[in-house]
Write a protein that holds these residues in place. Structure first.
Motif, PDB file in Angstrom:
ATOM      1  N   MET A  90       0.832  -1.196   0.000  1.00 13.62           N
ATOM      2  CA  MET A  90       0.000   0.000   0.000  1.00 13.62           C
ATOM      3  C   MET A  90       0.874   1.257   0.000  1.00 13.62           C
ATOM      4  SD  MET A  90      -2.356   1.600   3.051  1.00 13.62           S
ATOM      5  CE  MET A  90      -3.535   0.265   3.172  1.00 13.62           C
ATOM      6  N   ALA A  91       1.901   1.252   0.833  1.00 14.52           N
ATOM      7  CA  ALA A  91       2.787   2.412   0.932  1.00 14.52           C
ATOM      8  C   ALA A  91       3.454   2.714  -0.407  1.00 14.52           C
ATOM      9  CB  ALA A  91       3.838   2.175   2.004  1.00 14.52           C
ATOM     10  N   ALA A  92       3.877   1.673  -1.118  1.00  9.58           N
ATOM     11  CA  ALA A  92       4.528   1.866  -2.417  1.00  9.58           C
ATOM     12  C   ALA A  92       3.553   2.455  -3.436  1.00  9.58           C
ATOM     13  CB  ALA A  92       5.092   0.546  -2.920  1.00  9.58           C
ATOM     14  N   LYS A  93       2.320   1.978  -3.420  1.00 10.70           N
ATOM     15  CA  LYS A  93       1.312   2.508  -4.353  1.00 10.70           C
ATOM     16  C   LYS A  93       0.977   3.965  -4.030  1.00 10.70           C
ATOM     17  CE  LYS A  93      -0.962  -1.722  -5.959  1.00 10.70           C
ATOM     18  NZ  LYS A  93       0.182  -2.574  -5.648  1.00 10.70           N
ATOM     19  N   ILE A  94       0.881   4.292  -2.741  1.00 11.57           N
ATOM     20  CA  ILE A  94       0.631   5.680  -2.349  1.00 11.57           C
ATOM     21  C   ILE A  94       1.806   6.557  -2.780  1.00 11.57           C
ATOM     22  CG2 ILE A  94       0.425   7.236  -0.369  1.00 11.57           C
ATOM     23  CD1 ILE A  94      -1.211   5.045   1.023  1.00 11.57           C
ATOM     24  N   ALA A  95       3.021   6.076  -2.588  1.00 10.22           N
ATOM     25  CA  ALA A  95       4.207   6.835  -2.997  1.00 10.22           C
ATOM     26  C   ALA A  95       4.192   7.087  -4.506  1.00 10.22           C
ATOM     27  CB  ALA A  95       5.475   6.089  -2.590  1.00 10.22           C
ATOM     28  N   GLY A  96       3.851   6.047  -5.276  1.00  9.14           N
ATOM     29  CA  GLY A  96       3.804   6.197  -6.728  1.00  9.14           C
ATOM     30  C   GLY A  96       2.771   7.210  -7.160  1.00  9.14           C
ATOM     31  N   ASN A  97       1.581   7.144  -6.579  1.00  5.91           N
ATOM     32  CA  ASN A  97       0.524   8.097  -6.930  1.00  5.91           C
ATOM     33  C   ASN A  97       0.896   9.513  -6.515  1.00  5.91           C
ATOM     34  OD1 ASN A  97      -2.172   9.547  -5.676  1.00  5.91           O
ATOM     35  ND2 ASN A  97      -2.534   8.586  -7.666  1.00  5.91           N
TER      36      ASN A  97
END
Length: 421
Positions: free
Chosen positions: A243-250
């Motif tokens: 989840m953290a990686a996806k939030i960072a990407g967005n």
């Protein structure tokens, strides 16, 4: 020019006295006519915008900033949709904020009223021209628009269409309630706005740090400060790392030129070796990572678009496909770092520890503090306001995304029957 400016301000003052007396239905009719006119003039607006974009590209402007300037069919429709939302909102003018009766029998009511003549000085984004007008009009104000030279052709066509719509509304439209100030290379027009004591009631800067700081430092009239966005994402040790990686990407990639994009990512040491490769996979070499020594050592064999960070990279608004990364030992260290480097805009923690999340929200000094969600949601439209004048990072009058109520103040109405003191 001084006489022209005096005349302009006097015209806006007269206009705001008219808009302040319009009913909600009258203002909504005017805004509906503006939607119709913008739709009718869409081709001319998009053509003018294409010229602005071409001019900016020829000057070597970065694509991240071009994205802020460019309009397309989807963005144009979102502008019209934003006006629709503003129309649907309750008219704030005349709202009774508080009311009470004094011991001597006087009735006191605190009611919401327009600010008056509002000026906004902004960079690039032509959608701001429509958003600022619509919010000002619905809240009974008149507005002076000072956009940037990069969007001048777009803004001229947009304002022409807005005025055409207000004229079509007849008595329900006040076309004098907005004026587009053509930008001057020497910024003498900005100086006049900032020193217009008694003529302009408030000014809002919307753009990069240089513009905002200049307005704050030189204005003699009240300023609602919209801040630049040095936003942080902190990945705490209990976080769902995918989840953290996806939030960072967005938060970094979706629109890097926006003020609510993440500029620095902090990761707790316990999960740094597990999280950073996931982040790198999400970035897919699109983002230049400026890493401290610990994160550099973790990423150096797997991520090519990598360089060592300098101290100046932390607390810097890149507005580009660049992010600073730092490993921290604890949530306390993350909070201390954020409060020491941010611009009080938007901050985020990714964690599965709810008590720790609330502690983070309570201690981080920012207009918007997120738990497990992208900072990209700091936006008037996403908050349900339809549009925004900007993101206020100050603590007086308004904070966070500013909708129609942010362009109002209050006054006290007192009714008596002969009381004397």
């Amino acid at each position: 020019m001084a006489d022209e400016f005096e005349e302009l301000c006097a015209g806006l003052r007269a206009a705001c006295q008219k808009t302040a007396l319009l009913t909600a239905s009258q203002k909504n009719k005017g805004l509906r006519k503006v939607i119709e006119s913008l739709q009718k003039n869409k081709d001319a607006i998009l053509e003018a915008n294409a010229q602005d974009v071409a001019d900016s590209r020829s000057r070597g402007v970065s694509e991240a900033l071009i994205e802020r300037l460019a309009l397309d069919q989807k963005k144009f429709q979102s502008i019209l949709d934003a006006i629709d939302v503003i129309i649907s909102q309750t008219d704030p003018i005349g709202e009774e904020v508080a009311g009470w009766k004094t011991p001597n029998g006087m009735q006191i009511r605190q009611v919401r009223v327009p600010l008056g003549v509002v000026a906004i000085i902004y960079e690039s984004r032509p959608n701001v021209t429509v958003d600022a007008f619509a919010l000002a009009y619905k809240s009974g104000n008149a507005i002076l628009l000072r956009g940037s030279s990069s969007a001048l052709k777009s803004n001229i066509e947009i304002v022409r269409a807005i005025k055409e719509g207000l004229c079509a509304a007849g008595d329900d439209g006040v076309s004098e309630a907005l004026f587009l100030c053509p930008p001057k290379a020497d910024h003498s027009d900005v100086d006049k706005i900032l020193t217009a004591l008694g003529k302009i009631d408030v000014v809002l800067p919307r753009g990069g740090a240089k513009l905002i700081n200049s307005v704050v430092q030189n204005a003699k009239i009240p300023v609602i400060e919209t801040g630049s966005g040095v936003c942080h994402l902190f990945v705490e040790k209990t976080a769902d790392l995918d989840m953290a990686a996806k939030i960072a990407g967005n938060a970094k990639i979706q629109r890097p030129g926006a003020c609510n994009a993440v500029e620095t990512i902090l990761v707790q040491r316990d999960v740094a070796s597990a999280f950073l490769p996931l982040m790198a996979k999400e970035f897919a070499e699109k983002v230049q990572v400026r890493a401290d020594k610990e994160s550099f050592a973790i990423l150096k064999d797997s991520y090519k678009n990598l360089r060592e960070a300098s101290e100046e990279d932390y607390g810097f608004e890149f507005l580009d496909f660049i992010v600073a990364v730092k490993v921290v030992s604890s949530t306390d260290e993350a909070i201390q770092f954020i409060n020491g480097h941010n611009t009080k805009h938007s901050e985020c923690i990714v964690t599965n520890d709810r008590a720790l999340a609330r502690n983070f929200q309570n201690r981080v000094d920012a207009a918007c503090v997120y738990v497990n969600a992208s900072t990209r949601f700091t936006d008037g439209g996403e908050f349900g306001f339809g549009a925004e004048l900007g993101i206020s990072t100050q603590k007086l009058h308004a904070r966070g995304p500013m909708g129609i109520k942010a362009l109002t103040t209050t006054k006290f109405l007192i009714d008596g029957d002969g009381q004397i003191r």
